[in-house]
Write an enzyme that holds these catalytic residues in place. Sequence first.
Site, PDB file in Angstrom:
ATOM      1  N   LYS A  48       0.855  -1.206   0.000  1.00 15.05           N
ATOM      2  CA  LYS A  48       0.000   0.000   0.000  1.00 15.05           C
ATOM      3  C   LYS A  48       0.883   1.245   0.000  1.00 15.05           C
ATOM      4  CE  LYS A  48      -1.741   1.541   4.042  1.00 15.05           C
ATOM      5  NZ  LYS A  48      -1.448   2.959   4.314  1.00 15.05           N
ATOM      6  N   ASN A  49       1.910   1.250   0.871  1.00 20.42           N
ATOM      7  CA  ASN A  49       2.706   2.465   1.051  1.00 20.42           C
ATOM      8  C   ASN A  49       3.711   2.694  -0.071  1.00 20.42           C
ATOM      9  OD1 ASN A  49       1.199   2.890   3.278  1.00 20.42           O
ATOM     10  ND2 ASN A  49       2.770   2.293   4.751  1.00 20.42           N
TER      11      ASN A  49
ATOM     12  N   CYS B 281      -5.272   7.874   9.693  1.00 24.65           N
ATOM     13  CA  CYS B 281      -5.280   7.309  11.048  1.00 24.65           C
ATOM     14  C   CYS B 281      -5.054   8.406  12.097  1.00 24.65           C
ATOM     15  CB  CYS B 281      -4.130   6.317  11.201  1.00 24.65           C
ATOM     16  SG  CYS B 281      -4.469   4.787  10.403  1.00 24.65           S
TER      17      CYS B 281
ATOM     18  N   ARG C  98      -0.611  14.721  12.802  1.00 23.08           N
ATOM     19  CA  ARG C  98       0.128  14.271  11.622  1.00 23.08           C
ATOM     20  C   ARG C  98       0.606  15.533  10.901  1.00 23.08           C
ATOM     21  NH1 ARG C  98      -1.212   8.998  10.368  1.00 23.08           N
ATOM     22  NH2 ARG C  98       0.624   8.997   9.048  1.00 23.08           N
TER      23      ARG C  98
ATOM     24  N   ASP D  21       4.933   0.445  12.063  1.00 26.51           N
ATOM     25  CA  ASP D  21       3.684  -0.175  11.597  1.00 26.51           C
ATOM     26  C   ASP D  21       3.540  -1.603  12.098  1.00 26.51           C
ATOM     27  OD1 ASP D  21       3.607   1.397   8.303  1.00 26.51           O
ATOM     28  OD2 ASP D  21       3.279   2.131  10.327  1.00 26.51           O
TER      29      ASP D  21
ATOM     30  N   ARG E  49      -8.336  -0.692   4.765  1.00 23.12           N
ATOM     31  CA  ARG E  49      -7.451   0.282   4.109  1.00 23.12           C
ATOM     32  C   ARG E  49      -6.121  -0.360   3.732  1.00 23.12           C
ATOM     33  NH1 ARG E  49      -5.952   4.744   7.739  1.00 23.12           N
ATOM     34  NH2 ARG E  49      -4.676   5.246   5.932  1.00 23.12           N
TER      35      ARG E  49
HETATM   36  C1  EPZ Z   1       4.379   6.674   6.308  1.00 22.89           C
HETATM   37  O1  EPZ Z   1       3.618   7.714   6.918  1.00 22.89           O
HETATM   38  C2  EPZ Z   1       3.435   5.477   6.227  1.00 22.89           C
HETATM   39  N1  EPZ Z   1       2.270   5.833   5.413  1.00 22.89           N
HETATM   40  C3  EPZ Z   1       2.988   5.087   7.638  1.00 22.89           C
HETATM   41  O2  EPZ Z   1       2.213   3.906   7.520  1.00 22.89           O
HETATM   42  C4  EPZ Z   1       4.220   4.764   8.473  1.00 22.89           C
HETATM   43  O3  EPZ Z   1       3.806   4.491   9.788  1.00 22.89           O
HETATM   44  C5  EPZ Z   1       5.163   5.961   8.468  1.00 22.89           C
HETATM   45  O4  EPZ Z   1       5.505   6.305   7.099  1.00 22.89           O
HETATM   46  C6  EPZ Z   1       6.458   5.686   9.220  1.00 22.89           C
HETATM   47  O5  EPZ Z   1       7.096   4.576   8.659  1.00 22.89           O
HETATM   48  C7  EPZ Z   1       2.402   5.844   4.058  1.00 22.89           C
HETATM   49  O6  EPZ Z   1       3.465   5.584   3.527  1.00 22.89           O
HETATM   50  C8  EPZ Z   1       1.166   6.161   3.276  1.00 22.89           C
HETATM   51  P1  EPZ Z   1       6.499  10.021   8.388  1.00 22.89           P
HETATM   52  P2  EPZ Z   1       4.195   9.221   6.944  1.00 22.89           P
HETATM   53  O7  EPZ Z   1       6.358  11.278   7.609  1.00 22.89           O
HETATM   54  O8  EPZ Z   1       4.885   9.510   5.675  1.00 22.89           O
HETATM   55  C9  EPZ Z   1       6.444  13.201  11.926  1.00 22.89           C
HETATM   56  C10 EPZ Z   1       0.341   2.559   7.748  1.00 22.89           C
HETATM   57  O9  EPZ Z   1       0.041   1.921   8.748  1.00 22.89           O
HETATM   58  N2  EPZ Z   1       6.386  14.211  10.854  1.00 22.89           N
HETATM   59  O10 EPZ Z   1       7.742   9.196   8.258  1.00 22.89           O
HETATM   60  O11 EPZ Z   1       3.115  10.109   7.409  1.00 22.89           O
HETATM   61  C11 EPZ Z   1       5.121  12.441  12.021  1.00 22.89           C
HETATM   62  O12 EPZ Z   1       4.209  13.165  12.836  1.00 22.89           O
HETATM   63  C12 EPZ Z   1       0.814   3.992   7.869  1.00 22.89           C
HETATM   64  O13 EPZ Z   1       0.368   2.104   6.569  1.00 22.89           O
HETATM   65  C13 EPZ Z   1       6.491  15.559  11.192  1.00 22.89           C
HETATM   66  O14 EPZ Z   1       6.631  15.915  12.362  1.00 22.89           O
HETATM   67  O15 EPZ Z   1       5.263   9.055   8.118  1.00 22.89           O
HETATM   68  C14 EPZ Z   1       5.525  11.141  12.650  1.00 22.89           C
HETATM   69  O16 EPZ Z   1       5.599  11.314  14.059  1.00 22.89           O
HETATM   70  C15 EPZ Z   1       0.555   4.522   9.261  1.00 22.89           C
HETATM   71  N3  EPZ Z   1       6.401  16.492  10.212  1.00 22.89           N
HETATM   72  C16 EPZ Z   1       6.928  10.909  12.093  1.00 22.89           C
HETATM   73  O17 EPZ Z   1       7.389  12.179  11.592  1.00 22.89           O
HETATM   74  C17 EPZ Z   1       6.235  16.159   8.881  1.00 22.89           C
HETATM   75  O18 EPZ Z   1       6.176  17.059   8.023  1.00 22.89           O
HETATM   76  C18 EPZ Z   1       6.943   9.879  10.965  1.00 22.89           C
HETATM   77  O19 EPZ Z   1       6.200  10.412   9.926  1.00 22.89           O
HETATM   78  C19 EPZ Z   1       6.127  14.782   8.557  1.00 22.89           C
HETATM   79  C20 EPZ Z   1       6.211  13.829   9.562  1.00 22.89           C
END
Ligand code: EPZ
Length: 421
Positions: free
Chosen positions: A24-25, A119, A124, A310, A402
């Site tokens: 998915k990701n 989620c 986020r 995850d 999802r």
């Molecule tokens: C991706 O989300 C995945 N989703 C998530 O999977 C996964 O948990 C996550 O990466 C971490 O591996 C998709 O790929 C669609 P991040 P993403 O930006 O990109 C903070 C699932 O279960 N952050 O690496 O949103 C954020 O709040 C989903 O399939 C900021 O602070 O993850 C989080 O605490 C859930 N500012 C951390 O970084 C930003 O601008 C990780 O976020 C962006 C992120």
Amino acid sequence: MEKQKLVINGGNRLEGEIAVHGAKNSALPLLSATVLVSEGECVLHNCPKLTDVDYAMRILSCIGVKCKREGSTVIADASVAENTEVPQSLMREMRSSIVFLGAMLGRMKSCKLSFPGGCELGPRPIDLHLSALREMGAEITEQHGFLMCTAPKGLHGANISLSFPSVGATENIMLAAVRAKGVTQIHNAAREPEICDLAEFLSGCGAKVHGAGTDIIIVEGVKTLHGCEHRVIPDRIVTASYLCAAACCGGELILSGANAEHLGQMIPILQSMGCKIYSFGKDSIYIRVTGRLKAPQTIRTMPYPGFPTDAQALIMTATTKAQGTTVFVENIFENRYRHVSELRRMGANIKVEGKVAVVEGVDRLYGSELQATDLRGGAALVLAALSAEGKSVVTKLCHIDRGYENIERSLRLAGADIKRV
Ligand code: EPZ
């Protein structure tokens, strides 16, 4: 759809084979990337049949990308994509819709998006996405839940240093950079396998991307991109989910289409608990579980190649009946223990203090009425119900659908007593 529920009678061992679908990701950023291709069509094989992928295809259609599904292949033709506004109803459906921002700015030089939904894993924020795109020449104003983004003179390369190796921000910058003027460097880039899959697709379309999989990615902008054919990598979290299902229930499973190389510490941790796991080449994994598992060492979630956040809820479920105490430290998201209260209602012994959770193994779990709280937490509850005594009912399946194609069908074919009503 909303009224559907899973009825599970726990206690069965699992025996059989489960085919792991595409990631998915990976599929979501790949679908977004097709917006950048102005000549010819993109053919994406192994594209999973998930509600998030359906939403992404609807967003593409709104933008003017013609896309259709033929089995597990999605064909997208963005030759005439020109619409720059995504309706709020679609944007709110999933968090990853923000990844359309970079691609639309890269192609149409303007877009209007609402803040992403998805989620509830804690706030986020998208600050890393927005500050990077601003460094590349985008003008972004935030007005009551909407993002108005323009790059009238087009985007230009920049040296971007991420304060956190954000997966989504890395993807957005890559998508904005492939057709920008000049060279973009991303420092402290995310290193997840999905990043490499996106880089491989973009290169297939004629982009110049180097360093994906390391913490420094270099993108040299090109004028245009052409269509290409690509196979989405297998879903490593779905693979981890079914490995944990075997760990919870006992038995033996073959996971076909799975790539053990993307699982990082997942396999060594399950082996330390007593699971026998063998991987055959790049596309299948065999797991056999007999007897009571032992609690693993402390599990700290980290950016790839560390333990994936995850998979935290999934491995936690496998530790609820293991012998001993397991400590979890959730370092990525602020609110990713929402499954704990549901597991406690089944008799699990778990204490949460901030980002730390401590699980004391118990002898058995008891079936219960359960509500999925988020995508992976919901899958974890299904695993717990399979390993509990008695009957469980799981509701709010929209979260689970999802990220898992037909979760009940895959598990039933492997011997689980589970049905969707
Ligand atoms: C991706 O989300 C995945 N989703 C998530 O999977 C996964 O948990 C996550 O990466 C971490 O591996 C998709 O790929 C669609 P991040 P993403 O930006 O990109 C903070 C699932 O279960 N952050 O690496 O949103 C954020 O709040 C989903 O399939 C900021 O602070 O993850 C989080 O605490 C859930 N500012 C951390 O970084 C930003 O601008 C990780 O976020 C962006 C992120």
